[in-house]
Design a protein around this motif. Structure first.
Motif, PDB file in Angstrom:
ATOM      1  N   LYS A 131      78.602 129.820  35.906  1.00 21.84           N
ATOM      2  CA  LYS A 131      79.079 130.815  36.624  1.00 21.84           C
ATOM      3  C   LYS A 131      79.418 131.784  35.637  1.00 21.84           C
ATOM      4  O   LYS A 131      79.840 131.817  34.807  1.00 21.84           O
ATOM      5  N   PHE A 132      78.893 133.148  35.768  1.00 23.41           N
ATOM      6  CA  PHE A 132      79.018 134.398  34.260  1.00 23.41           C
ATOM      7  C   PHE A 132      81.084 134.107  34.744  1.00 23.41           C
ATOM      8  O   PHE A 132      81.423 134.638  35.315  1.00 23.41           O
ATOM      9  N   GLN A 143      70.158 144.074  37.396  1.00 18.61           N
ATOM     10  CA  GLN A 143      68.974 143.040  38.116  1.00 18.61           C
ATOM     11  C   GLN A 143      68.759 142.381  37.231  1.00 18.61           C
ATOM     12  O   GLN A 143      68.600 141.317  36.861  1.00 18.61           O
ATOM     13  N   PHE A 144      68.585 143.193  36.097  1.00 17.63           N
ATOM     14  CA  PHE A 144      68.169 142.765  34.743  1.00 17.63           C
ATOM     15  C   PHE A 144      68.835 141.829  34.193  1.00 17.63           C
ATOM     16  O   PHE A 144      68.692 141.201  34.053  1.00 17.63           O
ATOM     17  N   TYR A 145      70.596 142.119  33.928  1.00 15.64           N
ATOM     18  CA  TYR A 145      71.533 141.490  33.378  1.00 15.64           C
ATOM     19  C   TYR A 145      71.575 140.575  34.169  1.00 15.64           C
ATOM     20  O   TYR A 145      72.103 139.062  33.828  1.00 15.64           O
ATOM     21  N   SER A 146      71.561 140.416  35.648  1.00 15.73           N
ATOM     22  CA  SER A 146      71.802 139.178  36.444  1.00 15.73           C
ATOM     23  C   SER A 146      70.763 137.816  36.535  1.00 15.73           C
ATOM     24  O   SER A 146      70.899 136.774  36.251  1.00 15.73           O
ATOM     25  N   VAL A 147      69.578 138.792  36.391  1.00 16.09           N
ATOM     26  CA  VAL A 147      68.237 137.267  35.849  1.00 16.09           C
ATOM     27  C   VAL A 147      68.523 137.097  34.548  1.00 16.09           C
ATOM     28  O   VAL A 147      68.571 135.880  34.484  1.00 16.09           O
ATOM     29  N   ARG A 201      68.690 133.121  33.063  1.00 12.95           N
ATOM     30  CA  ARG A 201      67.791 132.960  32.224  1.00 12.95           C
ATOM     31  C   ARG A 201      68.297 132.080  31.122  1.00 12.95           C
ATOM     32  O   ARG A 201      67.879 131.920  29.938  1.00 12.95           O
ATOM     33  N   ARG A 202      69.262 132.201  30.573  1.00 14.09           N
ATOM     34  CA  ARG A 202      69.704 131.758  29.545  1.00 14.09           C
ATOM     35  C   ARG A 202      69.951 132.571  28.450  1.00 14.09           C
ATOM     36  O   ARG A 202      69.898 131.938  27.592  1.00 14.09           O
ATOM     37  N   SER A 203      69.262 133.882  28.737  1.00 10.11           N
ATOM     38  CA  SER A 203      68.267 135.170  27.539  1.00 10.11           C
ATOM     39  C   SER A 203      69.336 136.178  27.916  1.00 10.11           C
ATOM     40  O   SER A 203      69.926 136.607  26.439  1.00 10.11           O
ATOM     41  N   ASP A 204      71.115 136.027  28.189  1.00 11.17           N
ATOM     42  CA  ASP A 204      71.579 137.673  27.854  1.00 11.17           C
ATOM     43  C   ASP A 204      72.923 137.701  28.715  1.00 11.17           C
ATOM     44  O   ASP A 204      72.755 136.761  29.796  1.00 11.17           O
ATOM     45  N   PHE A 205      74.199 137.554  27.994  1.00 12.20           N
ATOM     46  CA  PHE A 205      75.462 137.836  28.872  1.00 12.20           C
ATOM     47  C   PHE A 205      75.488 138.981  28.338  1.00 12.20           C
ATOM     48  O   PHE A 205      75.972 139.315  26.895  1.00 12.20           O
TER      49      PHE A 205
END
Length: 195
Positions: free
Chosen positions: A11-12, A61-65, A69-73
């Motif tokens: 979870k974020f 949407q980009f940040y959520s995806v 994908r574990r590529s960006d917080f």
């Protein structure tokens, strides 16, 4: 010896950064994002172009995806008692093998010169080392961005060298300076002195 892995949460995470809350970027943040990302002074020292309103809308949407994908917080920086974000800060470009990530941030011009980037980045770095289990956090700064360099120096980052023509920004290849802080530096108190 077994290879350590980055400990990504399901979870974020919401972080309490003193006068600021760091939370997921949401649809309600679009007006603030559209405003500050349309400011040429904010974009000037980044590798980004001035985004169109449609491109900004796609960031939520980009940040959520990217988180899934574990590529960006990427956290929205929100002053306590307010709803509108004044910038964002995050970790990206993760290397699971090397336990490495890259710190990034940007602020609306109205939040400049108040220590906001230093305060919130300190909490993001702490999260990266203690919760994610990173070994190294890097940051790249466009040559000449003295404000950002000062933030990183206050946070205990070491200047490692210049990456020549490292990123293409607004029609030109630009030099960037590479900074880093290691988990062992952080554990020894680097960048944690009172502001």
């Amino acid at each position: 010896m077994a290879q350590e892995r980055i400990r990504f949460p399901s979870k974020f995470p919401v972080l309490d950064a003193g006068e600021y809350t760091l939370r997921a970027i949401e649809g309600r943040d679009l007006p603030a994002m559209r405003a500050y990302l349309a400011d040429p002074a904010v974009i000037e020292r980044t590798s980004s172009d001035l985004p169109t309103p449609h491109e900004v809308d796609g960031l939520v949407q980009f940040y959520s995806v990217a988180f899934a994908r574990r590529s960006d917080f990427r956290w929205a920086i929100v002053p306590k008692g307010e709803d509108a974000m004044v910038g964002s800060c995050g970790l990206s470009a993760f290397s699971e093998r090397h336990l490495r990530g890259e710190l990034g941030y940007e602020l609306a011009q109205a939040a400049w010169g108040k220590g906001v980037a230093t305060v919130v980045a300190r909490h993001v770095i702490e999260y990266g080392f203690t919760e994610l289990g990173l070994h190294r956090i890097e940051a790249t700064v466009m040559t000449g961005n003295e404000r950002s360099e000062r933030v990183l120096e206050k946070l205990g980052f070491s200047r490692e060298g210049v990456l020549r023509e490292y990123k293409f920004a607004r029609g030109l290849y630009k030099d960037y300076t590479l900074f880093s802080v290691l988990q062992s530096d952080w554990a020894s108190g680097a960048g944690q002195a009172p502001l």
